[in-house]
Design a protein around this motif. Structure first.
Motif, short mmCIF file in Angstrom:
data_model
loop_
_atom_site.label_atom_id
_atom_site.label_comp_id
_atom_site.label_asym_id
_atom_site.label_seq_id
_atom_site.Cartn_x
_atom_site.Cartn_y
_atom_site.Cartn_z
N GLY A 105 61.89 58.29 29.10
CA GLY A 105 61.66 58.95 27.83
C GLY A 105 60.84 60.22 28.02
N GLU B 202 56.23 51.57 28.58
CA GLU B 202 56.59 51.05 27.28
C GLU B 202 57.90 51.65 26.77
N LEU B 203 58.37 52.70 27.39
CA LEU B 203 59.61 53.34 26.96
C LEU B 203 60.82 52.77 27.67
#
Length: 391
Positions: free
Chosen positions: A83, A89-90
């Motif tokens: 991302g 977390e992406l």
């Protein structure tokens, strides 16, 4: 500025970049155990395919340098495109599950966004992450060089186009010459027919010199023509009648004269997207349910009863680089090569602002060249000496 020796410069379909300046993107990658390679690659090809980045090798067998100059190899796998903000977390949910299941340690790596178009680019790319390199398998005649005879022919037709640009009472306009290169015959010639009332003095007064009458350079200037032109009922003058479009119309009129009764022929063209020499299309003309044989041309490449499909196989010479409208019209006409003398910094679609010749979604592609005339020839043309341009 003239040249002692003319040049014909190929305009590539992508903006040339230094190998070290190629754009990159971020990806998530991880070192993996060799025994997991097949399993992970198969799963990732389904949940995180890299369709737009086929040139990037998904697995990198990288040598890890150890003490004493030796070292073992480790496998690094691209998990997915990262991302914009980075961070684990992406990771997409499916990829995150795969990472957790196999206890992988994702990290951000950079790879090159576009496939290499030269060997030099490819060598530079592989310093960052290995990519594949596939040299073009097609050859558009002329890109690798013109022989002396072909060069002289190109200079001759370009000079013809330039000599047409100076029109009395209208200042300077664009000019187009369509040529059948197989027999070096002019098929059609045309000037801009957009601003009937423009004069050189009026344009000079507007501090735009006399070039404001060039349709592709200033496509909206037709709206400023004086009231005499605005009230004219002459339908040959129209905002869309740029030189290239008028030349196309002339070529079509020529075909209608040479092949009467052929207006309703079926389009059986073969799209030429590989740069090879286009084929002439044999067509049947039908009238009242009967198949008619086409008339023979009055000398030219179509004497054998073969009617060219639009402008297939032809070249066009224009003084100024075409705008987007003209460039697309030439795509539809199946023009083979486009030659222009001057770039179009305002609206140029073939190198200056856009590069339409590199648009992959089009079903036809032509080769584009810029022609720099020899000094002795360019000095004969007012437009060359007047137009302030740096070679």
């Amino acid at each position: 500025m003239g040249l002692k020796k003319g040049e014909i410069l190929h305009i590539p379909d992508k903006i040339p970049l230094k190998p070290s300046e190629q754009p990159t993107i971020d990806v998530f990658a991880s070192v993996i155990e060799p025994k997991l390679t097949n399993t992970l690659v198969k799963k990732l090809s389904k949940i995180a395919p890299m369709e737009n980045y086929r040139h990037i090798k998904r697995v990198w067998k990288k040598k890890s340098v150890g003490e004493g100059g030796g070292g073992d190899f480790q496998l690094i796998l691209i998990l997915c495109i990262a991302g914009e903000n980075g961070g684990n977390e992406l990771l997409p949910d499916d990829v995150a599950e795969l990472v957790n299941a196999h206890q992988l340690s994702p990290f951000i790596a950079k790879v090159h966004k576009y496939a290499a178009i030269t060997k030099e680019e490819w060598i530079e790319q592989c310093k960052l992450w290995p990519t594949s390199y596939h040299p073009p398998t097609y050859n558009i005649e002329g890109i690798t060089g013109f022989n002396e005879e072909d060069s002289e022919s190109v200079f001759h037709f370009m000079k013809m186009a330039l000599e047409m640009t100076v029109v009395g009472g209208q200042g300077v306009v664009n000019a187009a010459v369509i040529v059948d290169p197989s027999i070096k015959q002019v098929i059609a010639t045309a000037n801009d027919q957009t601003c009937q009332a423009f004069s050189a003095s009026a344009l000079d007064a507007r501090n735009q010199e006399s070039y404001a009458g060039v349709s592709c350079l200033y496509p909206w200037n037709w709206a400023e023509q004086n009231s005499a032109a605005a009230g004219s009922k002459d339908c040959s003058w129209h905002p869309l009648r740029h030189a290239a479009l008028v030349a196309i119309e002339q070529a079509s009129s020529r075909d209608k004269r040479l092949y009467p009764g052929s207006e309703g022929f079926e389009d059986r063209s073969v799209d030429q997207v590989d740069g090879t020499m286009p084929k002439r299309q044999k067509v049947d003309f039908v009238e009242d349910g009967k198949v008619l044989k086409p008339a023979c041309s009055n000398g030219g490449s179509d004497e054998g009863g073969e009617r060219p499909y639009l402008c297939t196989g032809y070249d066009i010479f224009v003084a100024w680089e075409p705008c987007a409208m003209c460039a697309m019209a030439l795509v539809h006409q199946r023009i083979r090569r486009i030659f222009y003398a001057f770039p179009n910094p305002n609206c140029g679609a073939l190198g200056s602002v856009y590069r339409l010749q590199g648009e992959k979604s089009l079903n036809h592609h032509y080769a584009v060249f810029r022609v720099l005339l020899p000094k002795e020839e360019s000095s004969d043309s007012k437009i060359v000496t007047n137009f302030k341009i740096q070679y």
